[in-house]
Write a protein that holds these residues in place. Structure first.
Motif, PDB file in Angstrom:
ATOM      1  N   ALA A  15      13.338  46.801  18.012  1.00 60.15           N
ATOM      2  CA  ALA A  15      14.746  46.680  17.651  1.00 60.15           C
ATOM      3  C   ALA A  15      14.959  45.606  16.587  1.00 60.15           C
ATOM      4  O   ALA A  15      15.931  45.662  15.822  1.00 60.15           O
ATOM      5  CB  ALA A  15      15.583  46.358  18.891  1.00 60.15           C
ATOM      6  N   ALA A 191      18.516  51.822  14.252  1.00 60.14           N
ATOM      7  CA  ALA A 191      17.866  50.777  15.049  1.00 60.14           C
ATOM      8  C   ALA A 191      16.553  50.348  14.398  1.00 60.14           C
ATOM      9  O   ALA A 191      15.744  51.185  13.986  1.00 60.14           O
ATOM     10  CB  ALA A 191      17.610  51.295  16.458  1.00 60.14           C
ATOM     11  N   PRO A 244      22.804  40.961  13.410  1.00 64.47           N
ATOM     12  CA  PRO A 244      22.639  42.285  14.019  1.00 64.47           C
ATOM     13  C   PRO A 244      23.808  43.192  13.651  1.00 64.47           C
ATOM     14  O   PRO A 244      24.956  42.766  13.587  1.00 64.47           O
ATOM     15  CB  PRO A 244      22.636  41.980  15.521  1.00 64.47           C
ATOM     16  N   SER A 247      25.923  48.779  15.611  1.00 70.04           N
ATOM     17  CA  SER A 247      25.391  50.075  16.034  1.00 70.04           C
ATOM     18  C   SER A 247      23.872  50.136  15.970  1.00 70.04           C
ATOM     19  O   SER A 247      23.272  51.177  16.243  1.00 70.04           O
ATOM     20  CB  SER A 247      25.979  51.184  15.147  1.00 70.04           C
ATOM     21  N   GLY A 248      23.222  49.041  15.620  1.00 72.76           N
ATOM     22  CA  GLY A 248      21.770  48.989  15.517  1.00 72.76           C
ATOM     23  C   GLY A 248      21.330  48.548  14.139  1.00 72.76           C
ATOM     24  O   GLY A 248      22.027  48.754  13.147  1.00 72.76           O
TER      25      GLY A 248
END
Length: 344
Positions: A15, A191, A244, A247-248
């Motif tokens: 991630a 992601a 970040p 939504s990814g």
């Protein structure tokens, strides 16, 4: 007594942007070290993000923080948070400035660069071509974002001009403040993916970062307006940082750039001006300057209306500047040569 290091949570590392390119660089003697990603770079300190959250890195003596870029992957001593090693970069975005002996690092391990400009006096094809050459050379995918469409009589004209700058170049009309902005950019923000935002001051870069990060951002980027007379704004972002995306994925904000020297971007220029690059082998003379030589395929294309003479003029200017300002050949600062980055 042998200390056994527990396996890292690979899903949480992925991630953050971790994959086989980085894991393959870890030597057996480094297996106990923990990967972390540089999140901010300051004059005397570095901040990172690991699988368990933010880390204030402990730096070895004589560390030059200027050698690190936001987005870098480093290996850290788990008990002390001591920075031990920086991994090779997949991509690195850097620019050369006249007053510096080494390039200025803007970000590392970036997948996509959002080049932001406005549908007003800020829109400058020649400057956008400089950004594109830099991006191409780094092996990063460029996307042009056009803001302030509501202030233009016909924003589609700006979009069409941008589309002509490079083959297969994605161009998106966007309002950085609109809730649907994140959805429009979702194809590039999956992601584990990393995007960076670049452009001159006052075009909405910081607003876009805030929109992409949403509630996930700890300290929203300060935003500022522009003077409508000349579309120039103040620098509201003064440091690079990694955030970040709600939504990814991850986004890197960069300070506004009003000057951008072209240096060491020969391959990037070839990609940018592909229509000229492909005609050059057809010229009668191998060292054709495309100015006055007989049998010049580029001049023939201009005479036939297949090539814009303004494009050739801008190619000539950037080609000359790149030749004059490129330093003698030496090892790169961790960049992967163009064409070798992994596509996914």
């Amino acid at each position: 007594m042998v200390t056994v290091t527990p396996p890292l949570p690979t899903d949480r590392l992925a991630a953050l942007g971790w994959d086989d390119f980085f894991s393959s660089q870890i030597l057996p003697a480094q297996a106990h070290l923990l990967p972390a990603r540089i999140a901010n770079v300051h004059r005397a300190r570095l901040g990172a993000i690991g699988v368990d959250g933010p880390i204030d890195l402990v730096l070895p003596h004589h560390t030059n923080t200027g050698d690190y870029a936001v987005g870098d992957w480093v290996l850290v001593e788990p008990q002390t948070d001591l920075l031990v090693h920086r991994l090779q970069r997949r991509t690195v975005l850097e620019r050369r400035v006249l007053s510096a002996r080494t390039p200025q690092l803007a970000g590392a391990n970036i997948d996509t660069l959002f080049i932001v400009t406005s549908c007003n006096a800020d829109f400058n094809p020649a400057r956008l071509e400089r950004y594109l050459a830099l991006t191409n050379q780094a092996g990063i995918d460029p996307v042009i974002l056009l803001t302030k469409a509501d202030t233009a009589d016909n924003p589609e004209d700006f979009r069409q001009q941008a589309l002509q700058l490079q083959r297969d170049l994605p161009v998106v009309l966007i309002n950085p403040r609109a809730p649907e902005a994140a959805a429009l950019l979702a194809p590039w923000c999956g992601a584990g993916r990393t995007v960076a935002v670049i452009g001159s001051s006052g075009v909405g870069k910081s607003t876009l970062v805030n929109t992409l990060a949403g509630s996930a951002i700890d300290q929203p980027q300060v935003t500022g307006g522009i003077r409508e007379s000349d579309a120039k704004g103040r620098h509201t972002t003064t440091a690079r940082s990694l955030h970040p995306i709600a939504s990814g994925g991850w986004v890197i904000d960069t300070p506004g750039m009003r000057t951008l020297q072209v240096s060491d971007v020969a391959e990037g220029l070839d990609t940018l001006f592909a229509e000229i690059t492909e005609l050059t082998p057809l010229c009668k003379f191998r060292d054709c300057t495309h100015e006055h030589e007989p049998g010049c395929a580029v001049q023939a294309a201009i005479a036939a209306g297949r090539l814009d003479p303004e494009r050739l003029a801008r190619w000539r200017k950037l080609h000359q500047e790149n030749r004059d300002s490129t330093p003698p050949a030496k090892g790169t600062r961790g960049a992967t040569p163009p064409g070798r980055r992994r596509k996914s």
